[in-house]
Design a protein around this motif. Structure first.
Motif, mmCIF file in Angstrom:
data_model
loop_
_atom_site.group_PDB
_atom_site.id
_atom_site.type_symbol
_atom_site.label_atom_id
_atom_site.label_comp_id
_atom_site.label_asym_id
_atom_site.label_seq_id
_atom_site.Cartn_x
_atom_site.Cartn_y
_atom_site.Cartn_z
ATOM 1 N N ILE A 20 0.843 -1.195 0.000
ATOM 2 C CA ILE A 20 0.000 0.000 0.000
ATOM 3 C C ILE A 20 0.878 1.243 0.000
ATOM 4 C CG2 ILE A 20 -1.880 1.203 1.157
ATOM 5 C CD1 ILE A 20 -2.490 -1.623 -0.006
ATOM 6 N N LEU A 21 0.757 2.019 -1.057
ATOM 7 C CA LEU A 21 1.581 3.213 -1.235
ATOM 8 C C LEU A 21 0.826 4.441 -0.742
ATOM 9 C CD1 LEU A 21 2.830 2.485 -4.873
ATOM 10 C CD2 LEU A 21 3.907 1.816 -2.710
ATOM 11 N N ASP A 22 1.520 5.285 0.001
ATOM 12 C CA ASP A 22 0.895 6.515 0.490
ATOM 13 C C ASP A 22 1.182 7.707 -0.410
ATOM 14 O OD1 ASP A 22 -0.410 5.512 2.772
ATOM 15 O OD2 ASP A 22 1.500 5.409 3.828
ATOM 16 N N SER A 23 2.004 7.508 -1.414
ATOM 17 C CA SER A 23 2.349 8.596 -2.318
ATOM 18 C C SER A 23 1.128 9.034 -3.121
ATOM 19 C CB SER A 23 3.462 8.151 -3.274
ATOM 20 O OG SER A 23 3.646 9.104 -4.297
ATOM 21 N N SER A 24 0.999 10.333 -3.287
ATOM 22 C CA SER A 24 -0.101 10.868 -4.095
ATOM 23 C C SER A 24 0.106 10.580 -5.578
ATOM 24 C CB SER A 24 -0.224 12.379 -3.877
ATOM 25 O OG SER A 24 0.993 13.029 -4.237
ATOM 26 N N GLU A 25 1.316 10.107 -5.930
ATOM 27 C CA GLU A 25 1.618 9.811 -7.325
ATOM 28 C C GLU A 25 1.170 8.407 -7.736
ATOM 29 O OE1 GLU A 25 5.756 10.480 -7.842
ATOM 30 O OE2 GLU A 25 5.648 12.625 -7.406
ATOM 31 N N ALA A 26 0.649 7.632 -6.790
ATOM 32 C CA ALA A 26 0.140 6.304 -7.128
ATOM 33 C C ALA A 26 -1.012 6.446 -8.123
ATOM 34 C CB ALA A 26 -0.329 5.590 -5.871
ATOM 35 N N VAL B 245 -8.466 1.957 -4.181
ATOM 36 C CA VAL B 245 -8.520 0.797 -3.283
ATOM 37 C C VAL B 245 -7.915 1.145 -1.927
ATOM 38 C CG1 VAL B 245 -6.304 -0.301 -3.904
ATOM 39 C CG2 VAL B 245 -8.253 -1.709 -3.202
ATOM 40 N N ARG B 246 -6.936 2.029 -1.910
ATOM 41 C CA ARG B 246 -6.362 2.457 -0.629
ATOM 42 C C ARG B 246 -7.404 3.184 0.212
ATOM 43 N NH1 ARG B 246 -1.954 6.899 -1.181
ATOM 44 N NH2 ARG B 246 -3.798 8.228 -1.107
ATOM 45 N N GLU B 247 -8.150 4.087 -0.418
ATOM 46 C CA GLU B 247 -9.175 4.819 0.326
ATOM 47 C C GLU B 247 -10.325 3.905 0.735
ATOM 48 O OE1 GLU B 247 -9.004 7.930 1.389
ATOM 49 O OE2 GLU B 247 -6.977 8.020 0.550
ATOM 50 N N TRP B 248 -10.567 2.888 -0.041
ATOM 51 C CA TRP B 248 -11.679 1.962 0.200
ATOM 52 C C TRP B 248 -11.390 1.013 1.362
ATOM 53 C CZ3 TRP B 248 -12.701 -2.883 -3.228
ATOM 54 C CH2 TRP B 248 -13.929 -3.453 -2.906
ATOM 55 N N LEU B 249 -10.190 0.420 1.366
ATOM 56 C CA LEU B 249 -9.899 -0.671 2.299
ATOM 57 C C LEU B 249 -8.781 -0.389 3.291
ATOM 58 C CD1 LEU B 249 -10.008 -3.708 -0.188
ATOM 59 C CD2 LEU B 249 -11.856 -2.857 1.279
ATOM 60 N N PHE B 250 -8.024 0.681 3.103
ATOM 61 C CA PHE B 250 -6.844 0.892 3.939
ATOM 62 C C PHE B 250 -6.798 2.300 4.540
ATOM 63 C CE2 PHE B 250 -5.852 -2.426 0.871
ATOM 64 C CZ PHE B 250 -5.403 -3.436 1.706
ATOM 65 N N GLN B 251 -7.956 2.773 4.937
ATOM 66 C CA GLN B 251 -8.064 4.013 5.691
ATOM 67 C C GLN B 251 -8.992 3.753 6.875
ATOM 68 O OE1 GLN B 251 -6.216 6.437 5.390
ATOM 69 N NE2 GLN B 251 -5.765 6.992 3.280
ATOM 70 N N PRO B 252 -8.835 4.482 7.978
ATOM 71 C CA PRO B 252 -9.715 4.256 9.132
ATOM 72 C C PRO B 252 -11.185 4.272 8.731
ATOM 73 C CG PRO B 252 -7.952 5.765 9.711
ATOM 74 C CD PRO B 252 -7.838 5.548 8.231
ATOM 75 N N CYS B 253 -11.922 3.286 9.240
ATOM 76 C CA CYS B 253 -13.324 3.134 8.854
ATOM 77 C C CYS B 253 -14.160 2.828 10.096
ATOM 78 C CB CYS B 253 -13.473 2.006 7.830
ATOM 79 S SG CYS B 253 -12.879 0.402 8.437
#
Length: 335
Positions: free
Chosen positions: A209-215, A222-230
């Motif tokens: 999971i890349l945190d770079s905005s350049e991804a 998918v990062r915002e969907w599954l890998f952010q606090p929910c």
């Protein structure tokens, strides 16, 4: 790892923090106490510090934080955050005083050394020590990833991962169990949630999971969907509106585009994990087999079902998942 800061130290503010985040703080405390107990045995450490169970110890620590007389000026600046709940020494010192903590840990160490007096041969000892170090490092890596999973999702997904790996961990080593707050009666639903948690864990464990905005946009989705606090309620996912709001201004934001992007990102992650798993264990060493077994259980046909990629929706991924099943049987991996 960056932990959330503790911004209020009055009794009311500390009580509010525990009330709002009890499950998350309990996970951190369980792991920190378990690491301290590992060389001596959990039961022996708990007895030394006058606890009946690990749950008792965790509850005492949370109560002490919420209602005890704590002076933040006497706490290291780096520990004035949730990191404090990973510092078992602090809480055991709170329990017994600094002198009492030192005395009891010295006693535990003396007991451990006496139990090891029947030493193996030097060759056996060297091999066992190497394996013990490797297993300890694996435990540390798994615990580190669990903290990431907690920070990037919610407490229940940590509980589902612990539930999914309970039998493996019981054979390999002992990590604390934390039951999810909601356990559905349906076996299929339980299985889906466990596979979901294992998949997300492996993505974080293997730094996919890349945190770079350049991804690329699919990865961002998918990062915002599954890998952010929910929210700590099924399906433990962020909404399409949340995903759209996090995308760059030039990205398409309609519902269909968001669904397409997040699915593309998901399929890439699944494909990468399956490719790694199909390569087999890195070696025949115990730790390599452990790592591989955890990985291959995270990318099964049930994992595809968890994300609605079954029923012909992703034939290439399904084919690879079936190949992985065949490989696992051929290798006859013993847990």
């Amino acid at each position: 790892m960056d932990y959330p800061a503790i911004t209020g130290w009055s009794r009311e503010e500390r009580e509010a923090l525990v009330a709002a985040h009890r499950d998350s703080l309990a996970v951190l405390l369980r792991h920190s106490l378990s690491w301290v107990a590992a060389p001596y045995g959990e039961e022996r450490l708990l007895e030394a510090f006058r606890f009946n169970t690990l749950d008792d110890a965790v509850d005492w620590c949370l109560t002490r934080f919420a209602t005890g007389d704590l002076d933040p000026a006497k706490i290291s600046p780096s520990s004035r955050s949730w990191r404090l709940f990973t510092e078992a020494r602090f809480w055991l010192t709170q329990r017994e005083s600094r002198e009492g903590y030192t005395r009891k840990m010295q006693w535990l160490e003396a007991q451990r050394q006496r139990s090891n007096e029947a030493s193996p041969t030097p060759l056996q000892e060297g091999a066992e020590q190497t394996q013990d170090v490797d297993v300890t490092r694996l435990m540390e890596r798994l615990a580190h990833t669990l903290r990431k999973l907690l920070a990037r999702t919610c407490p229940d997904l940590v509980g589902w991962w612990l539930r999914a790996t309970e039998e493996l961990r019981a054979e390999w080593f002992e990590l604390p169990s934390l039951p999810p707050s909601q356990v559905p009666a349906s076996k299929k639903t339980r299985s889906v949630r466990m596979h979901d948690a294992q998949f997300r864990f492996q993505c974080l464990h293997r730094a996919l999971i890349l945190d770079s905005s350049e991804a690329g946009l699919p990865h961002l989705a998918v990062r915002e969907w599954l890998f952010q606090p929910c929210s700590n309620v099924p399906s433990y996912q962020r909404s399409e509106e949340d995903i759209a709001a996090a995308l760059p201004p030039t990205a398409p934001r309609d519902r269909r585009s968001v669904q397409r992007l997040r699915r593309e990102g998901l399929e890439v992650l699944l494909g990468r994990l399956l490719k790694t798993a199909l390569a087999g264990p890195d070696s025949e060493q115990a730790v390599a087999l452990m790592e591989w077994e955890l990985l291959r259980r995270a990318v099964t046909k049930t994992t595809l079902t968890a994300f609605n990629l079954d029923e012909g929706a992703a034939p290439e991924l399904r084919k690879k998942a079936e190949q992985l099943d065949t490989l696992a049987k051929a290798l006859e991996v013993v847990r």
